[in-house]
Design a protein around this motif. Sequence first.
Motif, PDB file in Angstrom:
ATOM      1  N   ARG A  82      -8.895   3.728  -5.972  1.00 18.38           N
ATOM      2  CA  ARG A  82      -8.773   4.862  -4.778  1.00 18.38           C
ATOM      3  C   ARG A  82      -7.469   5.200  -5.134  1.00 18.38           C
ATOM      4  NH1 ARG A  82      -8.057   2.904   1.301  1.00 18.38           N
ATOM      5  NH2 ARG A  82      -6.487   1.476   0.778  1.00 18.38           N
ATOM      6  N   ASP A  83      -6.253   4.496  -5.510  1.00 19.27           N
ATOM      7  CA  ASP A  83      -5.235   4.911  -5.520  1.00 19.27           C
ATOM      8  C   ASP A  83      -4.745   5.528  -6.974  1.00 19.27           C
ATOM      9  OD1 ASP A  83      -4.636   4.496  -2.840  1.00 19.27           O
ATOM     10  OD2 ASP A  83      -3.736   2.473  -3.036  1.00 19.27           O
ATOM     11  N   SER A  84      -5.444   5.563  -7.931  1.00 15.28           N
ATOM     12  CA  SER A  84      -5.354   5.949  -8.937  1.00 15.28           C
ATOM     13  C   SER A  84      -4.716   7.361  -9.083  1.00 15.28           C
ATOM     14  CB  SER A  84      -6.767   5.971  -9.977  1.00 15.28           C
ATOM     15  OG  SER A  84      -7.314   4.870 -10.105  1.00 15.28           O
ATOM     16  N   TRP A  85      -3.766   7.628  -9.680  1.00 12.09           N
ATOM     17  CA  TRP A  85      -2.788   8.807  -9.900  1.00 12.09           C
ATOM     18  C   TRP A  85      -3.148   9.662 -10.964  1.00 12.09           C
ATOM     19  CZ3 TRP A  85       0.189  10.695  -6.061  1.00 12.09           C
ATOM     20  CH2 TRP A  85       0.968  11.458  -6.320  1.00 12.09           C
ATOM     21  N   GLY A 117      -2.350  19.616  -7.917  1.00 10.32           N
ATOM     22  CA  GLY A 117      -1.362  18.853  -8.886  1.00 10.32           C
ATOM     23  C   GLY A 117      -1.937  17.341  -8.819  1.00 10.32           C
ATOM     24  N   HIS A 118      -0.930  16.350  -9.314  1.00 11.83           N
ATOM     25  CA  HIS A 118      -1.185  15.187  -9.351  1.00 11.83           C
ATOM     26  C   HIS A 118      -1.198  14.609  -7.799  1.00 11.83           C
ATOM     27  CE1 HIS A 118      -0.643  15.182 -13.537  1.00 11.83           C
ATOM     28  NE2 HIS A 118      -0.947  13.880 -13.513  1.00 11.83           N
ATOM     29  N   ALA A 119      -2.227  13.550  -7.680  1.00 17.58           N
ATOM     30  CA  ALA A 119      -2.539  13.122  -6.403  1.00 17.58           C
ATOM     31  C   ALA A 119      -3.444  11.843  -6.545  1.00 17.58           C
ATOM     32  CB  ALA A 119      -3.305  13.891  -5.212  1.00 17.58           C
ATOM     33  N   LYS A 120      -3.515  10.778  -5.546  1.00 19.22           N
ATOM     34  CA  LYS A 120      -4.507   9.879  -5.588  1.00 19.22           C
ATOM     35  C   LYS A 120      -5.729  10.270  -5.681  1.00 19.22           C
ATOM     36  CE  LYS A 120      -1.524   6.716  -2.845  1.00 19.22           C
ATOM     37  NZ  LYS A 120      -1.403   5.727  -1.472  1.00 19.22           N
ATOM     38  N   ILE A 121      -6.679   9.594  -6.328  1.00 20.00           N
ATOM     39  CA  ILE A 121      -7.886  10.214  -6.737  1.00 20.00           C
ATOM     40  C   ILE A 121      -8.752  10.353  -5.451  1.00 20.00           C
ATOM     41  CG2 ILE A 121      -8.888   7.975  -7.173  1.00 20.00           C
ATOM     42  CD1 ILE A 121     -10.497   9.596  -9.437  1.00 20.00           C
ATOM     43  N   MET A 180     -17.351  -3.525 -13.919  1.00 18.42           N
ATOM     44  CA  MET A 180     -16.063  -3.456 -14.320  1.00 18.42           C
ATOM     45  C   MET A 180     -15.144  -2.739 -13.550  1.00 18.42           C
ATOM     46  SD  MET A 180     -16.263  -1.069 -17.806  1.00 18.42           S
ATOM     47  CE  MET A 180     -17.817  -1.817 -18.292  1.00 18.42           C
ATOM     48  N   THR A 181     -13.800  -2.758 -13.445  1.00 22.53           N
ATOM     49  CA  THR A 181     -12.848  -2.177 -12.872  1.00 22.53           C
ATOM     50  C   THR A 181     -12.245  -1.068 -14.074  1.00 22.53           C
ATOM     51  OG1 THR A 181     -12.078  -3.580 -11.352  1.00 22.53           O
ATOM     52  CG2 THR A 181     -10.570  -1.712 -11.640  1.00 22.53           C
ATOM     53  N   ALA A 182     -11.969   0.204 -13.894  1.00 19.76           N
ATOM     54  CA  ALA A 182     -11.514   1.112 -14.772  1.00 19.76           C
ATOM     55  C   ALA A 182     -10.082   0.602 -15.438  1.00 19.76           C
ATOM     56  CB  ALA A 182     -11.242   2.484 -14.130  1.00 19.76           C
ATOM     57  N   PRO A 183     -10.022   0.575 -16.707  1.00 19.95           N
ATOM     58  CA  PRO A 183      -8.709   0.030 -17.290  1.00 19.95           C
ATOM     59  C   PRO A 183      -7.458   0.578 -16.507  1.00 19.95           C
ATOM     60  CG  PRO A 183      -9.966   0.761 -18.983  1.00 19.95           C
ATOM     61  CD  PRO A 183     -10.823   1.174 -17.697  1.00 19.95           C
ATOM     62  N   TYR A 184      -6.407  -0.237 -16.284  1.00 20.14           N
ATOM     63  CA  TYR A 184      -5.202   0.119 -15.792  1.00 20.14           C
ATOM     64  C   TYR A 184      -3.958  -0.607 -16.000  1.00 20.14           C
ATOM     65  CZ  TYR A 184      -5.905  -3.885 -13.103  1.00 20.14           C
ATOM     66  OH  TYR A 184      -6.293  -5.535 -12.730  1.00 20.14           O
ATOM     67  N   GLU A 185      -2.806  -0.004 -16.084  1.00 22.24           N
ATOM     68  CA  GLU A 185      -1.610  -0.675 -16.517  1.00 22.24           C
ATOM     69  C   GLU A 185      -0.913  -1.336 -15.335  1.00 22.24           C
ATOM     70  OE1 GLU A 185       0.915   2.625 -17.899  1.00 22.24           O
ATOM     71  OE2 GLU A 185      -0.179   3.111 -19.634  1.00 22.24           O
ATOM     72  N   GLY A 186      -1.348  -1.063 -14.090  1.00 30.34           N
ATOM     73  CA  GLY A 186      -0.574  -1.636 -12.939  1.00 30.34           C
ATOM     74  C   GLY A 186      -0.496  -0.627 -11.809  1.00 30.34           C
ATOM     75  N   THR A 187       0.465  -1.071 -11.029  1.00 30.77           N
ATOM     76  CA  THR A 187       0.704  -0.347  -9.855  1.00 30.77           C
ATOM     77  C   THR A 187       2.109   0.307 -10.050  1.00 30.77           C
ATOM     78  OG1 THR A 187       1.799  -2.299  -8.668  1.00 30.77           O
ATOM     79  CG2 THR A 187      -0.677  -1.564  -8.265  1.00 30.77           C
ATOM     80  N   GLY A 188       2.633   1.320  -9.133  1.00 36.26           N
ATOM     81  CA  GLY A 188       3.882   2.012  -9.487  1.00 36.26           C
ATOM     82  C   GLY A 188       4.140   2.674  -7.914  1.00 36.26           C
ATOM     83  N   ARG A 189       4.974   3.609  -8.155  1.00 35.25           N
ATOM     84  CA  ARG A 189       5.373   4.558  -7.275  1.00 35.25           C
ATOM     85  C   ARG A 189       5.562   6.036  -7.842  1.00 35.25           C
ATOM     86  NH1 ARG A 189       5.431   3.046  -1.912  1.00 35.25           N
ATOM     87  NH2 ARG A 189       5.694   0.684  -2.137  1.00 35.25           N
ATOM     88  N   SER A 190       4.698   7.122  -7.041  1.00 29.17           N
ATOM     89  CA  SER A 190       4.961   8.553  -7.478  1.00 29.17           C
ATOM     90  C   SER A 190       6.203   8.950  -6.926  1.00 29.17           C
ATOM     91  CB  SER A 190       3.859   9.131  -6.660  1.00 29.17           C
ATOM     92  OG  SER A 190       4.217   9.213  -5.401  1.00 29.17           O
ATOM     93  N   ALA A 191       6.524  10.028  -7.524  1.00 25.80           N
ATOM     94  CA  ALA A 191       7.752  10.653  -7.260  1.00 25.80           C
ATOM     95  C   ALA A 191       8.189  11.125  -6.007  1.00 25.80           C
ATOM     96  CB  ALA A 191       7.807  12.260  -8.224  1.00 25.80           C
ATOM     97  N   SER A 226       2.631   4.563  -2.983  1.00 24.24           N
ATOM     98  CA  SER A 226       2.210   3.464  -3.962  1.00 24.24           C
ATOM     99  C   SER A 226       0.794   3.809  -4.507  1.00 24.24           C
ATOM    100  CB  SER A 226       1.892   2.310  -3.173  1.00 24.24           C
ATOM    101  OG  SER A 226       1.402   1.190  -3.803  1.00 24.24           O
ATOM    102  N   ILE A 227       0.848   3.749  -5.851  1.00 23.18           N
ATOM    103  CA  ILE A 227      -0.269   4.189  -6.797  1.00 23.18           C
ATOM    104  C   ILE A 227      -0.835   3.374  -7.849  1.00 23.18           C
ATOM    105  CG2 ILE A 227       0.435   6.876  -6.512  1.00 23.18           C
ATOM    106  CD1 ILE A 227       1.675   6.568  -9.452  1.00 23.18           C
ATOM    107  N   VAL A 228      -1.824   3.483  -8.250  1.00 17.79           N
ATOM    108  CA  VAL A 228      -2.267   2.925  -9.546  1.00 17.79           C
ATOM    109  C   VAL A 228      -2.382   3.545 -10.605  1.00 17.79           C
ATOM    110  CG1 VAL A 228      -4.495   1.774 -10.593  1.00 17.79           C
ATOM    111  CG2 VAL A 228      -4.025   1.461  -8.053  1.00 17.79           C
ATOM    112  N   VAL A 229      -1.585   3.295 -11.808  1.00 20.96           N
ATOM    113  CA  VAL A 229      -1.518   3.696 -13.068  1.00 20.96           C
ATOM    114  C   VAL A 229      -2.540   3.478 -13.928  1.00 20.96           C
ATOM    115  CG1 VAL A 229       0.213   4.214 -14.899  1.00 20.96           C
ATOM    116  CG2 VAL A 229       0.927   4.005 -12.668  1.00 20.96           C
TER     117      VAL A 229
END
Length: 337
Positions: free
Chosen positions: A113-116, A123-127, A282-293, A297-300
């Motif tokens: 749910r936090d996928s950016w 614009g960009h936001a959590k899905i 499965m879970t959608a492929p992700y690189e990890g977590t991070g921070r938006s500008a 707290s987001i999922v990349v």
Amino acid sequence: MGTTSKALIAVVCLVALLGGVAFGGLWWFQQRLDANVEKLGDPFAAVSDRPEPAPSDPAEELGDVNILVLGSDSRISAGDPSQWEAGAQRTDAIMLVHLPADRESAVVVSIPRDSWVPVPGHGHAKINAAFSYGGPSLMIQTVEDLTGVHIDHFAVTDFESFTGMTDALGGVRIRVPEDIGDGDEVFFAAGVHEMSGEEALSYTRQRHGLTNGDFGRVQRQQNWMRSILGKINNNRRDVVMMAKFFDAVSRSVAADDELSAERMRELFDSAREVSTNDVAFMTAPYEGTGRSADGQSIVVLDEDSLDPLMEAIAEGRAAAYVDEHADDLELLPATVK
């Protein structure tokens, strides 16, 4: 309740309902279930620049079907755009359910749910913000733009009665490979457990010992879903159990108008030979977590891995792709910690 568990329950609701509308061939029961399901109208009417459906195979009588399933805190306001306010209706999780034309398998992809991601017009936001901003139509648009997959149906559920649905099946069998606890107290000893609804909820909420946090919880929740589907498959002939379960499920689901009782029956009949072993979770492929500008707290997401997976789903070759790339995907293992 955990983020992804709600979407998993949503899929369980949908799958169970597909079975329920074919239940015993009883017209009155089918009509009652159909009446219980809240209708959302046509959320696809406002979606523009849509991907093309998967190319049809002349050798297959049926086409691919992709269903977007959401877990929300309220299904009742989902069909009334006048009630939408940013953040008012949370979409706790999002799942894409793919049924290929040959109906020999299925793929279920959980999108955190936090996928950016880009949300059209915002614009960009959590899905999950897409649902708050514009309801089902904007969520469908966002997911189609992200994945390139044509969505055929849309469903959303609430979860007030999910423990009751589990209990209606007499509980679910879940294997715990090692003791689960908080370091001082053991909540679930290693072994096979027949879990009630409340116990299953506790199992999916438990964080201790999960090295990858919420992503680890996703697999427990998928494990619970797999157990639910297995229980349904093994008890289809138990008239009393199935009637209670399907009735509870139908009261928790809202869907697009085209996902009618007749359509559900078609899907169920065509996929009746698909067992839990044929479903790739499965879970959608992700690189990890991070921070938006702006500090969220987001999922990349890992676009290099996500794009070919979604391309395979869009083109109707998901099963072959998953088999070929199983080592590279975060698939649900046979035993979950």
